[in-house]
Design a protein around this motif. Structure first.
Motif, PDB file in Angstrom:
ATOM      1  N   UNK A   1     126.154  -8.085   0.767  1.00 46.09           N
ATOM      2  CA  UNK A   1     125.920  -8.431  -0.634  1.00 46.09           C
ATOM      3  C   UNK A   1     124.458  -8.144  -0.950  1.00 46.09           C
ATOM      4  N   UNK A   2     124.134  -7.924  -2.204  1.00 46.67           N
ATOM      5  CA  UNK A   2     122.741  -7.606  -2.545  1.00 46.67           C
ATOM      6  C   UNK A   2     121.796  -8.792  -2.389  1.00 46.67           C
ATOM      7  N   UNK A   3     122.291  -9.897  -1.922  1.00 49.12           N
ATOM      8  CA  UNK A   3     121.479 -11.100  -1.754  1.00 49.12           C
ATOM      9  C   UNK A   3     121.909 -11.820  -0.471  1.00 49.12           C
ATOM     10  N   UNK A   4     121.017 -12.511   0.148  1.00 49.96           N
ATOM     11  CA  UNK A   4     121.340 -13.396   1.258  1.00 49.96           C
ATOM     12  C   UNK A   4     121.978 -12.769   2.471  1.00 49.96           C
ATOM     13  N   UNK A   5     122.945 -13.487   3.016  1.00 49.97           N
ATOM     14  CA  UNK A   5     123.566 -13.122   4.280  1.00 49.97           C
ATOM     15  C   UNK A   5     125.084 -13.014   4.150  1.00 49.97           C
ATOM     16  N   UNK A   6     125.530 -12.368   3.116  1.00 51.06           N
ATOM     17  CA  UNK A   6     126.970 -12.295   2.829  1.00 51.06           C
ATOM     18  C   UNK A   6     127.513 -10.907   3.146  1.00 51.06           C
ATOM     19  N   UNK A   7     128.630 -10.884   3.890  1.00 45.41           N
ATOM     20  CA  UNK A   7     129.369  -9.655   4.152  1.00 45.41           C
ATOM     21  C   UNK A   7     130.512  -9.579   3.145  1.00 45.41           C
ATOM     22  N   UNK A   8     130.577  -8.473   2.431  1.00 51.66           N
ATOM     23  CA  UNK A   8     131.679  -8.243   1.497  1.00 51.66           C
ATOM     24  C   UNK A   8     132.630  -7.237   2.132  1.00 51.66           C
ATOM     25  N   UNK A   9     133.919  -7.584   2.169  1.00 52.01           N
ATOM     26  CA  UNK A   9     134.943  -6.685   2.698  1.00 52.01           C
ATOM     27  C   UNK A   9     136.028  -6.570   1.633  1.00 52.01           C
ATOM     28  N   UNK A  10     136.396  -5.348   1.302  1.00 46.60           N
ATOM     29  CA  UNK A  10     137.438  -5.120   0.311  1.00 46.60           C
ATOM     30  C   UNK A  10     138.506  -4.209   0.889  1.00 46.60           C
ATOM     31  N   UNK A  11     139.742  -4.577   0.659  1.00 46.95           N
ATOM     32  CA  UNK A  11     140.883  -3.776   1.073  1.00 46.95           C
ATOM     33  C   UNK A  11     141.451  -3.112  -0.177  1.00 46.95           C
ATOM     34  N   UNK A  12     141.493  -1.783  -0.160  1.00 50.91           N
ATOM     35  CA  UNK A  12     142.129  -1.032  -1.232  1.00 50.91           C
ATOM     36  C   UNK A  12     143.582  -0.810  -0.819  1.00 50.91           C
ATOM     37  N   UNK A  13     144.470  -1.455  -1.537  1.00 54.35           N
ATOM     38  CA  UNK A  13     145.899  -1.385  -1.245  1.00 54.35           C
ATOM     39  C   UNK A  13     146.449  -0.040  -1.708  1.00 54.35           C
ATOM     40  N   UNK A  14     147.451   0.446  -1.024  1.00 55.25           N
ATOM     41  CA  UNK A  14     148.062   1.728  -1.376  1.00 55.25           C
ATOM     42  C   UNK A  14     148.588   1.728  -2.811  1.00 55.25           C
ATOM     43  N   UNK A  15     148.925   0.562  -3.334  1.00 55.24           N
ATOM     44  CA  UNK A  15     149.415   0.450  -4.702  1.00 55.24           C
ATOM     45  C   UNK A  15     148.321   0.454  -5.746  1.00 55.24           C
ATOM     46  N   UNK A  16     147.056   0.505  -5.310  1.00 60.78           N
ATOM     47  CA  UNK A  16     145.948   0.590  -6.249  1.00 60.78           C
ATOM     48  C   UNK A  16     145.161  -0.689  -6.439  1.00 60.78           C
ATOM     49  N   UNK A  17     145.658  -1.818  -5.992  1.00 55.20           N
ATOM     50  CA  UNK A  17     144.923  -3.082  -6.135  1.00 55.20           C
ATOM     51  C   UNK A  17     143.794  -3.156  -5.105  1.00 55.20           C
ATOM     52  N   UNK A  18     142.761  -3.907  -5.444  1.00 55.45           N
ATOM     53  CA  UNK A  18     141.618  -4.112  -4.554  1.00 55.45           C
ATOM     54  C   UNK A  18     141.492  -5.604  -4.294  1.00 55.45           C
ATOM     55  N   UNK A  19     141.409  -5.978  -3.021  1.00 55.06           N
ATOM     56  CA  UNK A  19     141.293  -7.377  -2.626  1.00 55.06           C
ATOM     57  C   UNK A  19     139.990  -7.547  -1.866  1.00 55.06           C
ATOM     58  N   UNK A  20     139.187  -8.534  -2.262  1.00 53.25           N
ATOM     59  CA  UNK A  20     137.870  -8.704  -1.672  1.00 53.25           C
ATOM     60  C   UNK A  20     137.712 -10.085  -1.063  1.00 53.25           C
ATOM     61  N   UNK A  21     136.971 -10.126   0.031  1.00 52.17           N
ATOM     62  CA  UNK A  21     136.623 -11.376   0.701  1.00 52.17           C
ATOM     63  C   UNK A  21     135.132 -11.341   1.015  1.00 52.17           C
ATOM     64  N   UNK A  22     134.486 -12.469   0.847  1.00 51.44           N
ATOM     65  CA  UNK A  22     133.061 -12.595   1.167  1.00 51.44           C
ATOM     66  C   UNK A  22     132.890 -13.651   2.244  1.00 51.44           C
ATOM     67  N   UNK A  23     132.184 -13.276   3.310  1.00 54.81           N
ATOM     68  CA  UNK A  23     131.950 -14.175   4.433  1.00 54.81           C
ATOM     69  C   UNK A  23     130.439 -14.343   4.601  1.00 54.81           C
ATOM     70  N   UNK A  24     129.997 -15.586   4.682  1.00 61.79           N
ATOM     71  CA  UNK A  24     128.574 -15.874   4.803  1.00 61.79           C
ATOM     72  C   UNK A  24     128.182 -16.044   6.266  1.00 61.79           C
ATOM     73  N   UNK A  25     127.205 -15.274   6.697  1.00 61.84           N
ATOM     74  CA  UNK A  25     126.674 -15.397   8.055  1.00 61.84           C
ATOM     75  C   UNK A  25     125.596 -16.487   8.074  1.00 61.84           C
TER      76      UNK A  25
END
Length: 99
Positions: free
Chosen positions: A45-69
């Motif tokens: 993430x542009x701030x702090x200690x956050x990892x952003x992970x996004x899964x682009x589904x074959x159907x076109x949807x995007x799902x995102x999760x943010x995990x703080x280290x």
């Protein structure tokens, strides 16, 4: 043994392994098998200690999760660990190409 990646904090987690990608967000789990994944994006993430992970589904949807280290060093380790694991599964021979 196939590679895997795990990152978690008190509320969220990301698991990347041979079965696909699992995102747990505030107690809700989304599981995506590799056959349903177009691609996986990850970045700090542009701030702090956050990892952003996004899964682009074959159907076109995007799902995102943010995990703080806990520390920036842990975030850097996660970034170094996730890259080869995602690359391994996205480039497996015989993997269906979804666009």
């Amino acid at each position: 043994m196939d590679p895997e990646f795990v990152a978690h904090d008190r509320h969220n987690s990301v698991i990347v392994d041979g079965s696909g990608v699992a995102l747990e967000i505030q107690g809700h789990t989304l599981e995506f098998p590799w056959s349903q994944i177009a691609t996986v994006h990850y970045a700090p993430a542009p701030y702090g200690t956050v990892l952003m992970v996004a899964v682009a589904h074959a159907g076109g949807m995007l799902y995102e999760c943010r995990v703080t280290a806990r520390r920036k060093a842990v975030l850097q380790e996660w970034l170094e660990e996730i890259a080869p694991v995602v690359h391994f599964y996205l480039t497996l021979p015989g993997r269906p190409q979804t666009y």
